[in-house]
Design an enzyme around this catalytic site. Structure first.
Site, PDB file in Angstrom:
ATOM      1  N   SER A  84       0.806  -1.223   0.000  1.00  0.00           N
ATOM      2  CA  SER A  84       0.000   0.000   0.000  1.00  0.00           C
ATOM      3  C   SER A  84       0.837   1.271   0.000  1.00  0.00           C
ATOM      4  O   SER A  84       0.293   2.369  -0.023  1.00  0.00           O
ATOM      5  CB  SER A  84      -0.917   0.009   1.229  1.00  0.00           C
ATOM      6  OG  SER A  84      -0.171   0.160   2.406  1.00  0.00           O
ATOM      7  N   THR A 216      -1.882   2.965   3.546  1.00  0.00           N
ATOM      8  CA  THR A 216      -1.113   4.205   3.579  1.00  0.00           C
ATOM      9  C   THR A 216      -0.349   4.174   4.884  1.00  0.00           C
ATOM     10  O   THR A 216      -0.750   3.479   5.808  1.00  0.00           O
ATOM     11  CB  THR A 216      -2.090   5.406   3.620  1.00  0.00           C
ATOM     12  OG1 THR A 216      -2.826   5.443   2.419  1.00  0.00           O
ATOM     13  CG2 THR A 216      -1.386   6.733   3.823  1.00  0.00           C
ATOM     14  N   THR A 234       1.861   7.053   0.386  1.00  0.00           N
ATOM     15  CA  THR A 234       0.976   5.960  -0.046  1.00  0.00           C
ATOM     16  C   THR A 234       1.109   5.673  -1.534  1.00  0.00           C
ATOM     17  O   THR A 234       1.572   6.529  -2.299  1.00  0.00           O
ATOM     18  CB  THR A 234      -0.500   6.357   0.232  1.00  0.00           C
ATOM     19  OG1 THR A 234      -1.348   5.230  -0.015  1.00  0.00           O
ATOM     20  CG2 THR A 234      -0.969   7.482  -0.674  1.00  0.00           C
ATOM     21  N   ARG A 244      -5.506   9.712 -10.632  1.00  0.00           N
ATOM     22  CA  ARG A 244      -6.300   9.960  -9.415  1.00  0.00           C
ATOM     23  C   ARG A 244      -5.363  10.302  -8.264  1.00  0.00           C
ATOM     24  O   ARG A 244      -4.330   9.668  -8.047  1.00  0.00           O
ATOM     25  CB  ARG A 244      -7.110   8.706  -9.071  1.00  0.00           C
ATOM     26  CG  ARG A 244      -7.934   8.821  -7.769  1.00  0.00           C
ATOM     27  CD  ARG A 244      -7.207   8.231  -6.572  1.00  0.00           C
ATOM     28  NE  ARG A 244      -8.069   8.151  -5.391  1.00  0.00           N
ATOM     29  CZ  ARG A 244      -7.628   7.801  -4.191  1.00  0.00           C
ATOM     30  NH1 ARG A 244      -6.359   7.499  -4.005  1.00  0.00           N
ATOM     31  NH2 ARG A 244      -8.457   7.760  -3.165  1.00  0.00           N
ATOM     32  N   VAL A 245      -5.726  11.342  -7.543  1.00  0.00           N
ATOM     33  CA  VAL A 245      -4.941  11.752  -6.387  1.00  0.00           C
ATOM     34  C   VAL A 245      -5.828  11.615  -5.154  1.00  0.00           C
ATOM     35  O   VAL A 245      -6.969  12.072  -5.149  1.00  0.00           O
ATOM     36  CB  VAL A 245      -4.459  13.207  -6.559  1.00  0.00           C
ATOM     37  CG1 VAL A 245      -3.911  13.754  -5.263  1.00  0.00           C
ATOM     38  CG2 VAL A 245      -3.404  13.281  -7.657  1.00  0.00           C
ATOM     39  N   ASP A 247      -6.132  11.638  -0.669  1.00  0.00           N
ATOM     40  CA  ASP A 247      -5.976  12.651   0.377  1.00  0.00           C
ATOM     41  C   ASP A 247      -4.524  12.819   0.807  1.00  0.00           C
ATOM     42  O   ASP A 247      -4.118  13.897   1.260  1.00  0.00           O
ATOM     43  CB  ASP A 247      -6.827  12.282   1.601  1.00  0.00           C
ATOM     44  CG  ASP A 247      -6.508  10.888   2.129  1.00  0.00           C
ATOM     45  OD1 ASP A 247      -6.163  10.003   1.316  1.00  0.00           O
ATOM     46  OD2 ASP A 247      -6.613  10.678   3.351  1.00  0.00           O
ATOM     47  N   THR A 267      -5.739   7.669   7.119  1.00  0.00           N
ATOM     48  CA  THR A 267      -5.692   6.585   6.134  1.00  0.00           C
ATOM     49  C   THR A 267      -7.136   6.163   5.868  1.00  0.00           C
ATOM     50  O   THR A 267      -8.026   6.461   6.656  1.00  0.00           O
ATOM     51  CB  THR A 267      -4.881   5.364   6.622  1.00  0.00           C
ATOM     52  OG1 THR A 267      -5.516   4.818   7.781  1.00  0.00           O
ATOM     53  CG2 THR A 267      -3.453   5.731   6.964  1.00  0.00           C
ATOM     54  N   GLY A 268      -7.331   5.452   4.766  1.00  0.00           N
ATOM     55  CA  GLY A 268      -8.687   5.031   4.409  1.00  0.00           C
ATOM     56  C   GLY A 268      -9.180   5.790   3.192  1.00  0.00           C
ATOM     57  O   GLY A 268      -8.375   6.360   2.444  1.00  0.00           O
TER      58      GLY A 268
HETATM   59  N1  ASP Z   1      -6.034   7.393   1.833  1.00  0.00           N
HETATM   60  C1  ASP Z   1      -5.438   6.700   0.730  1.00  0.00           C
HETATM   61  C2  ASP Z   1      -6.018   7.213  -0.552  1.00  0.00           C
HETATM   62  O1  ASP Z   1      -7.209   7.440  -0.614  1.00  0.00           O
HETATM   63  C3  ASP Z   1      -5.592   5.225   0.745  1.00  0.00           C
HETATM   64  C4  ASP Z   1      -5.604   4.558   2.080  1.00  0.00           C
HETATM   65  O2  ASP Z   1      -5.187   5.105   3.065  1.00  0.00           O
HETATM   66  O3  ASP Z   1      -6.029   3.397   2.160  1.00  0.00           O
HETATM   67  O4  ASP Z   1      -5.294   7.328  -1.503  1.00  0.00           O
END
Ligand code: ASP
Length: 365
Positions: A84, A216, A234, A244-245, A247, A267-268
């Protein structure tokens, strides 16, 4: 919890044992906020246990807060088995690994970020260079890579064989009406048992049933003087639309640090964090006096509140995705929270590094 007034005490002992790192002392100290001594504390996402230990060791060795957290997350960026982040990260829909990272250094109010950068194993180091050597805060795509190259970062192939295999399986499952055989059909063709997609050993489920792996690392630190820094890095959402970008490289979304208050990161599902200026919101709640854990929870409730699109809701009307926040304040108080129970975060404090359970908004059914 101490009030802001407590931070502004003019004590004589301030600065003893301060971590100077590579920054001139005149920049390292915040101009008009002098704090009492704080227990150095570092928090990170659940994949950051080694990172928080490393960051605290780096601080003890004289690194500045920003150098400490960057060296911490470098461990995960370099790890081919973390799918990740950085090298070994899952690619975009075209099979190309595109990475995002941002960071902030509290004492100098510095910020740097790169988005959708290709071929760079440790994008946090490029974000650091953006902060240190440019008048900008965010470089993207090809320009970010050219800048990285000019600063001496090697351009490498980041797609590991295992990440490539997973991408190929994702592509084969996309549609029944294209010319790619499904993974099961291919397995039969080559006379091998079909391995059902699922847990690839890194804790991330793969894309069967529409699930898209995410992951991340965020890492936030406070040092003995109450100086703060934060970094997030990440490979973003697996199999994303190229360009695509998320957060993570957005200052105020994937991480935010205000040296008067605290630092936070996420994260998420990045789209939910961007839309609510997530990490900035966490820091603003801390500014109002909330404990870091409560600030994280309140920012997550904001996400739940604004998630109204049916496609993003489960049958119970709650978000069908998860978001995690991590935060530390200027006093060394810390916390982590997620929308759903079961998440953990890493912390290193007082010589002990451990995983702790995150607080949560909803108990997972
Ligand atoms: N936050 C990250 C994103 O949306 C991915 C993640 O943390 O799982 O790119």
């Amino acid at each position: 919890m101490a009030t802001r007034r407590d931070f502004i005490k003019t004590t004589a002992g301030v600065g003893a044992g301060a971590a100077l790192g590579a920054f001139p002392r005149s920049l390292e100290g915040a101009p008009n906020v002098i704090v009492r001594r704080v227990t150095p504390t570092c928090v990170a996402s659940g994949n950051g246990l080694a990172a928080v230990s490393r960051a605290i060791e780096e601080l003890a060795g004289g690194a500045s807060t920003i150098e400490a957290v960057v060296r911490g997350v470098n461990l995960v960026e370099e790890d081919p088995n973390d799918s990740s982040v950085g090298y070994g990260g899952l690619p975009n829909a075209d099979g190309v690994v595109q990475l995002d990272s941002s960071l902030m250094h509290g004492p100098t109010r510095g910020a740097g970020a790169v988005a959708a950068i290709e071929g760079i194993k440790r994008p946090s180091l490029v974000a650091l260079d953006v902060m240190r050597y440019t008048d900008h805060h965010l470089l993207v795509g090809e320009g970010a890579q050219r800048f990285a190259k000019s600063m001496g970062h090697p351009i490498e192939d980041l797609l590991t064989e295992s990440a490539r295999q997973r991408w190929i399986e994702w592509r084969a499952r996309l549609s029944d009406s294209d010319d790619y055989l499904t993974p099961a059909e291919s397995a039969e063709r080559i006379g091998q048992p079909y391995r059902r997609p699922g847990d690839f050993g890194d804790g991330l489920l793969d894309s069967h049933d529409g699930y898209r792996p995410q992951g991340t690392i965020n890492c936030d630190i406070v040092d003995v003087n109450g100086d703060l820094s934060s970094v997030t890095t990440t490979s973003g959402l697996a199999y994303k639309i190229p360009g695509r970008v998320g957060d993570s490289p957005i200052i105020g979304a994937g991480q935010f640090c205000d040296n008067d208050v605290g630092a936070a990161g996420s994260t998420g599902r990045g789209e939910a964090v961007i839309k609510t200026c997530g990490s900035h919101t966490v820091v603003e709640y801390m500014r109002q006096g909330m404990h870091p854990k409560d600030a994280c929870l309140e920012a997550l409730r904001r996400i739940v509140h604004v998630t109204v699109e049916e496609r993003l809701l489960g049958e119970d009307g709650r978000p069908s995705f998860n978001v995690n926040y991590y935060a530390v304040n200027k006093n060394g108080e810390y916390g982590g929270a997620a929308i759903y129970s079961g998440a953990r975060f890493a912390v290193s404090v007082d010589g002990d590094s451990r995983l702790e359970d995150s607080a949560y908004v909803f108990q997972r059914a």
